[in-house]
Design a protein around this motif. Structure first.
Motif, mmCIF file in Angstrom:
data_model
loop_
_atom_site.group_PDB
_atom_site.id
_atom_site.type_symbol
_atom_site.label_atom_id
_atom_site.label_comp_id
_atom_site.label_asym_id
_atom_site.label_seq_id
_atom_site.Cartn_x
_atom_site.Cartn_y
_atom_site.Cartn_z
ATOM 1 N N SER A 139 0.849 -1.210 -0.013
ATOM 2 C CA SER A 139 0.095 -0.034 0.058
ATOM 3 C C SER A 139 0.910 1.304 0.060
ATOM 4 C CB SER A 139 -0.934 0.058 1.287
ATOM 5 O OG SER A 139 -1.655 1.151 1.103
ATOM 6 N N LEU A 140 0.455 2.045 -0.844
ATOM 7 C CA LEU A 140 1.317 3.307 -0.990
ATOM 8 C C LEU A 140 0.404 4.625 -0.973
ATOM 9 C CD1 LEU A 140 4.062 5.062 -1.353
ATOM 10 C CD2 LEU A 140 3.625 4.548 -3.866
ATOM 11 N N LYS A 160 -2.921 -1.310 -3.229
ATOM 12 C CA LYS A 160 -3.537 -0.194 -3.106
ATOM 13 C C LYS A 160 -2.599 1.165 -3.402
ATOM 14 C CE LYS A 160 -6.587 2.267 0.065
ATOM 15 N NZ LYS A 160 -7.056 2.324 1.562
ATOM 16 N N LEU A 161 -3.060 2.089 -4.227
ATOM 17 C CA LEU A 161 -2.313 3.275 -4.477
ATOM 18 C C LEU A 161 -3.231 4.264 -4.334
ATOM 19 C CD1 LEU A 161 0.213 4.747 -5.481
ATOM 20 C CD2 LEU A 161 -0.843 4.477 -7.973
ATOM 21 N N ASP A 162 -2.869 5.375 -3.176
ATOM 22 C CA ASP A 162 -3.633 6.419 -2.906
ATOM 23 C C ASP A 162 -2.955 7.678 -3.099
ATOM 24 O OD1 ASP A 162 -5.061 8.348 -1.762
ATOM 25 O OD2 ASP A 162 -5.649 6.972 0.048
ATOM 26 N N ILE A 163 -3.116 8.416 -4.146
ATOM 27 C CA ILE A 163 -2.870 9.764 -4.551
ATOM 28 C C ILE A 163 -3.608 10.834 -4.439
ATOM 29 C CG2 ILE A 163 -0.911 8.727 -5.970
ATOM 30 C CD1 ILE A 163 -2.245 9.504 -8.205
ATOM 31 N N ARG A 184 -5.175 -3.471 -6.907
ATOM 32 C CA ARG A 184 -6.522 -3.704 -6.904
ATOM 33 C C ARG A 184 -7.625 -2.507 -6.507
ATOM 34 N NH1 ARG A 184 -7.028 -9.333 -3.187
ATOM 35 N NH2 ARG A 184 -5.758 -10.549 -4.420
ATOM 36 N N GLU A 185 -6.846 -1.643 -5.796
ATOM 37 C CA GLU A 185 -7.571 -0.435 -5.640
ATOM 38 C C GLU A 185 -6.596 0.832 -5.934
ATOM 39 O OE1 GLU A 185 -9.793 1.557 -1.577
ATOM 40 O OE2 GLU A 185 -8.794 -0.531 -1.337
ATOM 41 N N ILE A 204 -7.064 -4.167 -11.373
ATOM 42 C CA ILE A 204 -7.834 -3.247 -10.633
ATOM 43 C C ILE A 204 -9.262 -3.454 -10.484
ATOM 44 C CG2 ILE A 204 -8.175 -0.795 -10.670
ATOM 45 C CD1 ILE A 204 -5.482 -0.252 -11.816
ATOM 46 N N GLU A 205 -9.793 -3.441 -9.332
ATOM 47 C CA GLU A 205 -11.309 -3.652 -9.329
ATOM 48 C C GLU A 205 -11.954 -2.394 -8.563
ATOM 49 O OE1 GLU A 205 -11.540 -6.783 -6.254
ATOM 50 O OE2 GLU A 205 -10.503 -8.409 -7.626
#
Length: 437
Positions: A139-140, A160-163, A184-185, A204-205
């Motif tokens: 996760s990043l 999981k990638l959150d930017i 996936r996310e 990627i869901e």
């Protein structure tokens, strides 16, 4: 024989009070320390039993109030060979070189979750190239960063990638996503420089987007959405005129929480256009008042839909047909409904014993004015039951439009009988008209 009192168990043979916490094994004590703020955990070094157990912590969270000297101390004396979560809240006073050094130290310890939250206004953080080649990160999360990719990008374990508030070009975004084969996310909030959301990654869901900071800046930002393998799409806020949906054929759940529209294009037009794009979705919602659903089968617990505030609702049957009972229950809980669209290209059915009582019991729909039945193919007894139910329930219904795919079907003997039976149904609204188109 009398049982020993709990109070007696708190003392040893010499009468000294037992410290139950100190009797716990090191692994449990380290786990307890992980729930404390990092500064409090480090201060336990003053307690004899804890000593240097804080150096074995596998979760390190540094808030914005932590000084550079303290962070350097913790990273220097940390002894655990692995880190589960490493989080920095960065402000502009801190030197970026130190942050880069600490990130590299964390990656050497096989950090699984890395979160770097910078100030989106005054800080642009450059990440070390090693981040984009980590095989341990799952996760990043990045806030207020300027993404400059190295020649090679491959994060083989990232899920999981959150930017957020991140500056990234369209080309770098494609390279970044393609370099995460297990992703996936994906969460993208307030991107800078990004306009094309295009990826074909089958892994990627779920995609979450927020594409609007303020209406003034959003008017000049155009986005295209091309995600043929996506399953779940959530858009928090967007200027809908500037969102071009290309391919979302695989999406099963799509929710646009809030959308802005120009004054000369009502959002109802957008609902119709987007509905065609998301025709394979089981659920599609536009704003708080417009919804599209694929209906469930008999006996499914999801038939009991909670009360809602939808004003526009579109319903479509599954490939093998859907339960009429579910439609009745849904309409009973949609008291604000103004317009209803029903796709009738697939038969409705119901083998539930409860259907008869559901259809015969009163249902008062005070605001429903327009009902459109689309893709009508052939007469269906369940469809006639539904039409009768609507005509006797909608108090202010203006018109019911039945759109037939093949006009010759209406001219057949079977079609003629369907029309006669339909026109014989009583209507609670005196102004209700039934129109064939």
């Amino acid at each position: 024989m009398k049982s020993r009192s709990k109070k007696h168990d708190c003392y040893d043979k010499e009468g000294n009070y037992k410290d139950r916490l100190s009797e716990l094994p090191d692994e449990i004590l380290v786990n307890i320390l992980s729930f404390l703020p990092i500064r409090c955990a480090v201060r336990t070094v003053l307690l004899r039993r804890f000593g240097k157990l804080w150096t074995l912590l596998r979760t390190l969270k540094f808030s914005y109030s932590e000084e550079e000297r303290f962070i350097s101390y913790v990273m220097k004396y940390h002894k655990s060979p692995t880190i589960d979560k490493l989080e920095f809240f960065w402000i502009y006073e801190h030197p970026k070189e130190e942050l880069m050094k600490w990130i590299i130290l964390g990656l050497r310890k096989k950090t699984r979750v890395l979160s770097i939250q910078g100030n989106p206004v005054s800080t642009n953080i450059f990440l070390p190239p090693r981040v984009f080649r980590s095989q341990c990160l799952v996760s990043l999360a990045l806030t207020g960063s300027l993404i400059k990719l190295p020649r090679r990008v491959f994060m083989g374990s990232l899920k999981k990638l959150d930017i957020a508030h991140v500056s990234v070009s369209d080309e770098d975004f494609k390279v970044l996503v393609s370099g995460c084969p297990c992703l996936r996310e994906l969460i993208v909030l307030f991107p800078h420089g990004l306009q094309q959301l295009h990826f074909t990654s089958p892994s990627i869901e779920k995609l979450e987007l927020d594409l609007l900071i303020d209406l003034g800046t959003a008017l000049d930002r155009h986005y295209s959405l091309d995600c043929p393998n996506l399953k779940i799409l959530h858009i928090d806020e967007v200027y809908i005129d500037n969102l071009r949906v290309i391919d979302v054929s695989s999406v099963r759940q799509a929710i646009i929480t809030y959308c802005h529209t120009s004054e000369d294009e009502p959002d109802q037009d957008h609902f119709e256009i987007l509905l065609d794009k998301f025709r394979n979705a089981h659920v599609f919602r536009l704003g708080p008042n417009k919804a599209y659903m694929q209906l469930e089968h008999c006996g499914n617990g999801k038939l009991a839909v909670a009360r809602n505030e939808w004003t526009h609702l579109a319903l479509r049957s599954r490939v093998r047909g859907s339960c009429l009972l579910g439609i009745c229950r849904l309409l009973r809980n949609s008291e604000y409904l103004n317009e209803l669209i029903i796709y009738a290209n697939v038969d409705f059915f119901c083998d539930c014993n409860m259907l008869l009582s559901e259809l015969s019991s009163p249902c008062v729909m005070r605001q429903l004015r327009i009902v459109t039945i689309r893709d009508y193919v052939k007469p269906c007894q369940a469809l006639l039951q539904l039409i009768e139910f609507l005509l006797k329930s909608a108090l202010v219904l203006d018109k019911m439009v039945i759109v037939c795919n093949r006009k010759d079907k209406l001219l057949s003997m079977e079609g003629h009988e369907f029309i006669l039976q339909l026109l014989s149904f009583p209507r609670v609204s005196r102004s209700a008209k039934v129109v064939f188109a």
